[in-house]
Scaffold this motif. Structure first.
Motif, PDB file in Angstrom:
ATOM      1  N   PHE A 177      90.740 110.536  77.655  1.00  8.86           N
ATOM      2  CA  PHE A 177      91.999 110.371  76.935  1.00  8.86           C
ATOM      3  C   PHE A 177      92.988 109.532  77.747  1.00  8.86           C
ATOM      4  O   PHE A 177      93.592 108.590  77.226  1.00  8.86           O
ATOM      5  CB  PHE A 177      92.600 111.739  76.604  1.00  8.86           C
ATOM      6  N   LEU A 178      93.147 109.861  79.030  1.00 11.23           N
ATOM      7  CA  LEU A 178      94.077 109.100  79.862  1.00 11.23           C
ATOM      8  C   LEU A 178      93.609 107.658  80.055  1.00 11.23           C
ATOM      9  O   LEU A 178      94.422 106.732  80.058  1.00 11.23           O
ATOM     10  CB  LEU A 178      94.268 109.786  81.212  1.00 11.23           C
ATOM     11  N   GLY A 179      92.310 107.472  80.193  1.00 13.49           N
ATOM     12  CA  GLY A 179      91.780 106.112  80.314  1.00 13.49           C
ATOM     13  C   GLY A 179      92.048 105.281  79.076  1.00 13.49           C
ATOM     14  O   GLY A 179      92.430 104.105  79.169  1.00 13.49           O
ATOM     15  N   LEU A 180      91.886 105.878  77.906  1.00  9.71           N
ATOM     16  CA  LEU A 180      92.160 105.155  76.669  1.00  9.71           C
ATOM     17  C   LEU A 180      93.648 104.886  76.508  1.00  9.71           C
ATOM     18  O   LEU A 180      94.043 103.819  76.024  1.00  9.71           O
ATOM     19  CB  LEU A 180      91.624 105.941  75.469  1.00  9.71           C
ATOM     20  N   LEU A 181      94.493 105.835  76.907  1.00  5.21           N
ATOM     21  CA  LEU A 181      95.935 105.610  76.828  1.00  5.21           C
ATOM     22  C   LEU A 181      96.377 104.500  77.775  1.00  5.21           C
ATOM     23  O   LEU A 181      97.227 103.675  77.428  1.00  5.21           O
ATOM     24  CB  LEU A 181      96.697 106.892  77.155  1.00  5.21           C
ATOM     25  N   ILE A 182      95.807 104.481  78.975  1.00  9.60           N
ATOM     26  CA  ILE A 182      96.162 103.436  79.933  1.00  9.60           C
ATOM     27  C   ILE A 182      95.707 102.068  79.419  1.00  9.60           C
ATOM     28  O   ILE A 182      96.437 101.080  79.523  1.00  9.60           O
ATOM     29  CB  ILE A 182      95.558 103.750  81.314  1.00  9.60           C
ATOM     30  N   ALA A 183      94.520 102.022  78.843  1.00 11.58           N
ATOM     31  CA  ALA A 183      94.013 100.755  78.324  1.00 11.58           C
ATOM     32  C   ALA A 183      94.828 100.277  77.128  1.00 11.58           C
ATOM     33  O   ALA A 183      95.030  99.074  76.940  1.00 11.58           O
ATOM     34  CB  ALA A 183      92.550 100.909  77.933  1.00 11.58           C
ATOM     35  N   ASP A 184      95.332 101.216  76.311  1.00 13.00           N
ATOM     36  CA  ASP A 184      96.063 100.867  75.098  1.00 13.00           C
ATOM     37  C   ASP A 184      97.566 100.788  75.338  1.00 13.00           C
ATOM     38  O   ASP A 184      98.293 100.224  74.542  1.00 13.00           O
ATOM     39  CB  ASP A 184      95.752 101.897  74.005  1.00 13.00           C
ATOM     40  N   GLY A 185      98.044 101.377  76.388  1.00 15.03           N
ATOM     41  CA  GLY A 185      99.478 101.462  76.639  1.00 15.03           C
ATOM     42  C   GLY A 185      99.933 102.894  76.426  1.00 15.03           C
ATOM     43  O   GLY A 185      99.212 103.722  75.888  1.00 15.03           O
ATOM     44  N   PHE A 186     101.151 103.195  76.856  1.00 14.14           N
ATOM     45  CA  PHE A 186     101.629 104.575  76.816  1.00 14.14           C
ATOM     46  C   PHE A 186     102.525 104.872  75.617  1.00 14.14           C
ATOM     47  O   PHE A 186     103.404 105.711  75.691  1.00 14.14           O
ATOM     48  CB  PHE A 186     102.391 104.910  78.108  1.00 14.14           C
ATOM     49  N   ASP A 187     102.321 104.216  74.514  1.00 19.04           N
ATOM     50  CA  ASP A 187     103.134 104.465  73.329  1.00 19.04           C
ATOM     51  C   ASP A 187     102.563 105.659  72.567  1.00 19.04           C
ATOM     52  O   ASP A 187     101.696 105.531  71.711  1.00 19.04           O
ATOM     53  CB  ASP A 187     103.163 103.230  72.432  1.00 19.04           C
ATOM     54  N   LEU A 188     103.052 106.864  72.912  1.00 15.64           N
ATOM     55  CA  LEU A 188     102.514 108.088  72.309  1.00 15.64           C
ATOM     56  C   LEU A 188     102.958 108.292  70.871  1.00 15.64           C
ATOM     57  O   LEU A 188     102.468 109.188  70.191  1.00 15.64           O
ATOM     58  CB  LEU A 188     102.913 109.297  73.154  1.00 15.64           C
ATOM     59  N   THR A 189     103.897 107.470  70.376  1.00 13.85           N
ATOM     60  CA  THR A 189     104.324 107.595  68.985  1.00 13.85           C
ATOM     61  C   THR A 189     103.452 106.765  68.051  1.00 13.85           C
ATOM     62  O   THR A 189     103.574 106.861  66.840  1.00 13.85           O
ATOM     63  CB  THR A 189     105.796 107.152  68.831  1.00 13.85           C
ATOM     64  N   ASP A 190     102.581 105.968  68.621  1.00 15.54           N
ATOM     65  CA  ASP A 190     101.709 105.104  67.831  1.00 15.54           C
ATOM     66  C   ASP A 190     100.478 105.881  67.362  1.00 15.54           C
ATOM     67  O   ASP A 190     100.031 106.832  68.000  1.00 15.54           O
ATOM     68  CB  ASP A 190     101.279 103.915  68.691  1.00 15.54           C
ATOM     69  N   VAL A 191      99.936 105.467  66.234  1.00 18.33           N
ATOM     70  CA  VAL A 191      98.737 106.103  65.691  1.00 18.33           C
ATOM     71  C   VAL A 191      97.549 105.900  66.629  1.00 18.33           C
ATOM     72  O   VAL A 191      96.652 106.733  66.690  1.00 18.33           O
ATOM     73  CB  VAL A 191      98.427 105.551  64.279  1.00 18.33           C
TER      74      VAL A 191
END
Length: 97
Positions: free
Chosen positions: A24-38
């Motif tokens: 999960f953290l790896g995917l968030l780092i790769a995608d960016g930290f915008d937790l409000t995004d789908v």
């Protein structure tokens, strides 16, 4: 539930949680930290797949690998099914110098 099976279940739970969090953290780092995004929700859903595979791996490991943990390889003490006739070698001193 025996103490050994409780230990194995806790081992599988730890490995599953670690697989989920790291994915999960790896995917968030790769995608960016915008937790409000789908895409963050998609990352959470995708991260559950390796965690589910970790449960399956742990179940296989506790059955065919080291029977005292979720590991596939025998423990250092020879606790797996390929141990010595005298039982587990855990706690014994190594031979030689």
């Amino acid at each position: 539930m025996t103490a050994l099976s409780k230990k194995v279940l806790l081992d599988i739970l730890e490995r599953t949680l670690a697989a989920y969090v790291t994915t999960f953290l790896g995917l968030l780092i790769a995608d960016g930290f915008d937790l409000t995004d789908v895409s963050a929700l998609k990352a959470a859903a995708i991260a559950s797949l390796p965690a589910a595979l970790s449960v399956i791996k742990g179940a296989i490991g506790s059955r065919f690998g080291d029977t005292n943990s979720a590991a596939w390889l025998p423990g250092r003490g020879g606790g797996g099914k390929s141990g010595t006739k005298g039982g587990s070698r855990a706690g014994r001193q190594p031979r030689g110098g």
